[in-house]
Design a protein around this motif. Structure first.
Motif, PDB file in Angstrom:
ATOM      1  N   ALA A 192       7.517  23.759  34.445  1.00 39.87           N
ATOM      2  CA  ALA A 192       6.826  22.986  35.875  1.00 39.87           C
ATOM      3  C   ALA A 192       7.802  23.583  36.951  1.00 39.87           C
ATOM      4  N   PRO A 193       9.220  23.742  36.930  1.00 39.16           N
ATOM      5  CA  PRO A 193      10.088  24.116  38.332  1.00 39.16           C
ATOM      6  C   PRO A 193       9.522  25.727  38.480  1.00 39.16           C
ATOM      7  N   VAL A 194       8.839  26.151  37.835  1.00 40.24           N
ATOM      8  CA  VAL A 194       8.317  27.654  38.194  1.00 40.24           C
ATOM      9  C   VAL A 194       7.075  27.791  38.375  1.00 40.24           C
ATOM     10  N   SER A 195       6.318  26.398  38.519  1.00 35.14           N
ATOM     11  CA  SER A 195       4.936  26.714  38.710  1.00 35.14           C
ATOM     12  C   SER A 195       4.454  26.482  39.897  1.00 35.14           C
ATOM     13  N   ASP A 196       3.001  26.949  40.467  1.00 29.91           N
ATOM     14  CA  ASP A 196       2.550  26.621  41.534  1.00 29.91           C
ATOM     15  C   ASP A 196       1.933  25.095  41.481  1.00 29.91           C
ATOM     16  N   GLU A 197       1.447  24.689  40.541  1.00 31.32           N
ATOM     17  CA  GLU A 197       0.623  23.360  40.327  1.00 31.32           C
ATOM     18  C   GLU A 197       0.999  22.608  38.973  1.00 31.32           C
ATOM     19  N   ILE A 198       0.833  21.401  38.925  1.00 26.32           N
ATOM     20  CA  ILE A 198       1.096  20.576  37.811  1.00 26.32           C
ATOM     21  C   ILE A 198      -0.149  19.898  37.694  1.00 26.32           C
ATOM     22  N   VAL A 199      -0.758  19.982  36.426  1.00 28.75           N
ATOM     23  CA  VAL A 199      -2.002  19.503  36.122  1.00 28.75           C
ATOM     24  C   VAL A 199      -1.782  18.404  35.025  1.00 28.75           C
ATOM     25  N   VAL A 200      -2.264  17.074  35.473  1.00 29.73           N
ATOM     26  CA  VAL A 200      -1.792  15.777  34.793  1.00 29.73           C
ATOM     27  C   VAL A 200      -2.799  15.282  33.806  1.00 29.73           C
ATOM     28  N   ILE A 201      -2.794  15.140  32.752  1.00 26.11           N
ATOM     29  CA  ILE A 201      -3.817  14.470  31.735  1.00 26.11           C
ATOM     30  C   ILE A 201      -3.277  13.405  31.040  1.00 26.11           C
ATOM     31  N   PRO A 202      -4.000  12.521  30.353  1.00 25.64           N
ATOM     32  CA  PRO A 202      -3.552  11.310  29.504  1.00 25.64           C
ATOM     33  C   PRO A 202      -2.968  11.855  28.384  1.00 25.64           C
ATOM     34  N   THR A 203      -2.063  11.102  27.683  1.00 29.88           N
ATOM     35  CA  THR A 203      -1.361  11.185  26.441  1.00 29.88           C
ATOM     36  C   THR A 203      -1.976  10.627  25.218  1.00 29.88           C
ATOM     37  N   ARG A 204      -2.971   9.664  25.319  1.00 31.14           N
ATOM     38  CA  ARG A 204      -3.451   9.010  24.474  1.00 31.14           C
ATOM     39  C   ARG A 204      -4.811   8.496  24.597  1.00 31.14           C
ATOM     40  N   PHE A 205      -5.357   7.794  23.747  1.00 37.12           N
ATOM     41  CA  PHE A 205      -6.608   6.908  23.781  1.00 37.12           C
ATOM     42  C   PHE A 205      -6.147   5.617  24.629  1.00 37.12           C
ATOM     43  N   MET A 206      -7.078   5.259  25.516  1.00 34.72           N
ATOM     44  CA  MET A 206      -7.002   4.157  26.434  1.00 34.72           C
ATOM     45  C   MET A 206      -7.968   3.029  26.001  1.00 34.72           C
ATOM     46  N   THR A 207      -7.741   1.899  26.086  1.00 33.61           N
ATOM     47  CA  THR A 207      -8.241   0.596  26.083  1.00 33.61           C
ATOM     48  C   THR A 207      -8.883   0.026  27.212  1.00 33.61           C
ATOM     49  N   ASP A 208      -9.892  -0.813  27.171  1.00 38.72           N
ATOM     50  CA  ASP A 208     -10.297  -1.491  28.522  1.00 38.72           C
ATOM     51  C   ASP A 208      -9.328  -2.190  29.523  1.00 38.72           C
ATOM     52  N   LYS A 209      -8.237  -2.337  28.906  1.00 38.99           N
ATOM     53  CA  LYS A 209      -7.274  -3.028  29.428  1.00 38.99           C
ATOM     54  C   LYS A 209      -6.108  -1.924  30.099  1.00 38.99           C
ATOM     55  N   ASP A 210      -6.393  -0.664  29.631  1.00 41.48           N
ATOM     56  CA  ASP A 210      -5.468   0.492  30.205  1.00 41.48           C
ATOM     57  C   ASP A 210      -6.279   1.341  31.322  1.00 41.48           C
ATOM     58  N   ASN A 211      -7.242   0.579  31.863  1.00 40.47           N
ATOM     59  CA  ASN A 211      -8.116   1.391  33.110  1.00 40.47           C
ATOM     60  C   ASN A 211      -7.011   2.588  33.954  1.00 40.47           C
ATOM     61  N   GLU A 212      -5.947   1.753  34.422  1.00 35.04           N
ATOM     62  CA  GLU A 212      -5.154   2.434  35.503  1.00 35.04           C
ATOM     63  C   GLU A 212      -4.540   3.457  34.916  1.00 35.04           C
ATOM     64  N   TYR A 213      -4.378   3.456  33.778  1.00 38.80           N
ATOM     65  CA  TYR A 213      -3.805   4.865  32.855  1.00 38.80           C
ATOM     66  C   TYR A 213      -4.581   5.814  32.643  1.00 38.80           C
ATOM     67  N   ALA A 214      -5.903   5.640  32.649  1.00 41.89           N
ATOM     68  CA  ALA A 214      -6.890   6.917  32.617  1.00 41.89           C
ATOM     69  C   ALA A 214      -7.117   7.745  33.670  1.00 41.89           C
ATOM     70  N   VAL A 215      -6.337   8.581  33.831  1.00 44.31           N
ATOM     71  CA  VAL A 215      -6.010   9.334  34.854  1.00 44.31           C
ATOM     72  C   VAL A 215      -5.859  11.081  34.692  1.00 44.31           C
ATOM     73  N   ALA A 216      -6.387  11.698  35.411  1.00 40.58           N
ATOM     74  CA  ALA A 216      -6.276  13.212  35.302  1.00 40.58           C
ATOM     75  C   ALA A 216      -6.427  13.778  36.616  1.00 40.58           C
ATOM     76  N   PHE A 217      -5.526  14.530  37.353  1.00 36.16           N
ATOM     77  CA  PHE A 217      -5.526  15.265  38.418  1.00 36.16           C
ATOM     78  C   PHE A 217      -4.637  16.506  38.414  1.00 36.16           C
ATOM     79  N   ALA A 218      -4.489  17.182  39.480  1.00 31.33           N
ATOM     80  CA  ALA A 218      -3.855  18.262  39.702  1.00 31.33           C
ATOM     81  C   ALA A 218      -3.121  18.224  41.292  1.00 31.33           C
TER      82      ALA A 218
END
Length: 379
Positions: A192-218
């Motif tokens: 990460a400290p020698v990268s141009d970009e950080i690509v973020v993805i989820p780490t696990r399955f999410m339930t319908d109560k975890d909506n705010e944690y279902a996120v991917a971005f760069a």
């Protein structure tokens, strides 16, 4: 041509704002001695992509526009692509003596190419359109990126929404038409400290109560609100006898997202703004891991062969190279390395083409290769 050289990459990194911290002090990532090994490793990927001897492995053509690009920015379109990616990983890991660090970024991008396409087809979102636009930039600039997947997690038996601290998993605190605001942290972010970009993805399955944690971005690695707490790792410098391995290293980051605004065009999953997207979080998490395990069947055989070669040399220096138990242990390392690589090759031959056009290696065989290496070499 969309293949950059190391100097072009490094000049981009030099322009990044200071947001790297080591032992409580803010440092310049390009001047800090502890990151020299990470840059040296990344250099190998750019140098070999520009080396005619390695062009067939390290360069290919973009399926977007037909331009020549680095294989580290390519979305696998065929069995041959998967085979060459695996072979490239093995060859470059031979040269660095360990992790080549750019595999995580491209493994994440391949997973995103599949999942965002299915989201667009099923949900009529614009996630894949955003991804394709981002991919075009990624390929044009020959981007080095980290995949930030692992959350801090807290209580392992509780789901994200059940944690005492809601920020133990990266989450969306605000979703609006022009983008999202995210908060939390990802850990063990190699390169990460020698990268141009950080690509973020989820780490696990999410339930319908975890909506705010279902996120991917760069995001750019120096975006406002992004902070990296870094643990450098380098081999010690040699005083008397020069050794190439002493040049190699990496940097692991605890990456903090302190109410970071991500423009909508860089958002690939937004469960808070559109809860229908939440079920795709687990699919994305597993698919990245799947692609990364296929890369593993390239890097771990290489590292195993280096260990076996070093062991053979030590045995020869000590005059025990013909002792049965020594030969048996070394041959076991070599045999296991070849079986792990073979599992990755066969998973490529059994690959399936997704609806997006991206090839996905066979899941059972990539996991078999990963397990074999873990149990027989790195246990």
């Amino acid at each position: 041509m969309a293949i950059k050289n190391y100097e072009e990459y490094f000049s981009r990194i030099k322009k990044l704002k200071r947001n790297v911290y080591v032992q409580g002090e803010k440092v310049d990532r390009t001047e800090y001695e502890g990151l020299r090994g990470g840059f040296r490793t990344i250099r190998e990927t750019y140098d070999r992509s520009n080396d005619p001897q390695y062009k067939d492995l390290c360069a290919t053509k973009s399926h977007l526009n037909g331009e020549v690009i680095s294989r580290f920015t390519h979305i696998h379109q065929s069995v041959e692509d998967l085979l060459k990616k695996q072979r490239m990983t093995r060859v470059l890991c031979h040269r660095t003596g360990g992790c080549i660090q750019r595999c995580m970024g491209i493994d994440a991008m391949n997973a995103l190419s599949v999942v965002t396409y299915e989201m667009d087809q099923i949900l009529k979102t614009d996630c894949n359109k955003h991804f394709i636009d981002y991919l075009a930039y990624w390929q044009k600039e020959d981007i080095t990126a980290n995949c930030a997947q692992t959350d801090t997690k807290g209580h392992r038996l509780k789901r994200p929404h059940e944690q005492a601290d809601p920020d133990l998993y990266v989450r969306i605190v605000e979703s609006r038409p022009d983008g999202i605001v995210v908060r939390g942290a990802k850990v063990d972010n190699t390169a990460a400290p020698v990268s141009d970009e950080i690509v973020v993805i989820p780490t696990r399955f999410m339930t319908d109560k975890d909506n705010e944690y279902a996120v991917a971005f760069a995001v750019p690695a120096d975006l406002d609100g992004v902070k990296m707490l870094v643990r450098p790792a380098n081999h010690h410098r040699r005083k008397y006898l020069e050794a190439p391995i002493s040049e190699i290293g990496d940097g692991e980051s605890f990456t903090i997202f302190d109410d970071v605004f991500v423009p909508r065009e860089r958002v690939f999953m937004d469960g808070k703004g559109d809860p229908r997207q939440t079920p795709f979080a687990g699919f994305l998490a597993l698919l990245f891991a799947h692609y990364h395990r296929h890369s593993y069947t390239g890097c771990k055989p290489a590292v195993s062969e280096i260990l076996a070669s070093a062991a053979a040399l030590v045995a020869e220096y000590n005059g025990i190279e013909k002792v049965d138990h020594v030969k048996e242990k070394i041959s076991h390392l070599i045999g296991t390395a070849e079986l792990v690589f073979a599992a990755g090759q066969m998973s490529a031959y059994r690959a399936e083409k997704s609806a997006s056009g991206t090839c996905i290696p066979d899941e059972i065989l990539t996991n078999a290769g990963r397990r074999l290496a873990g149990e027989e070499i790195y246990k």
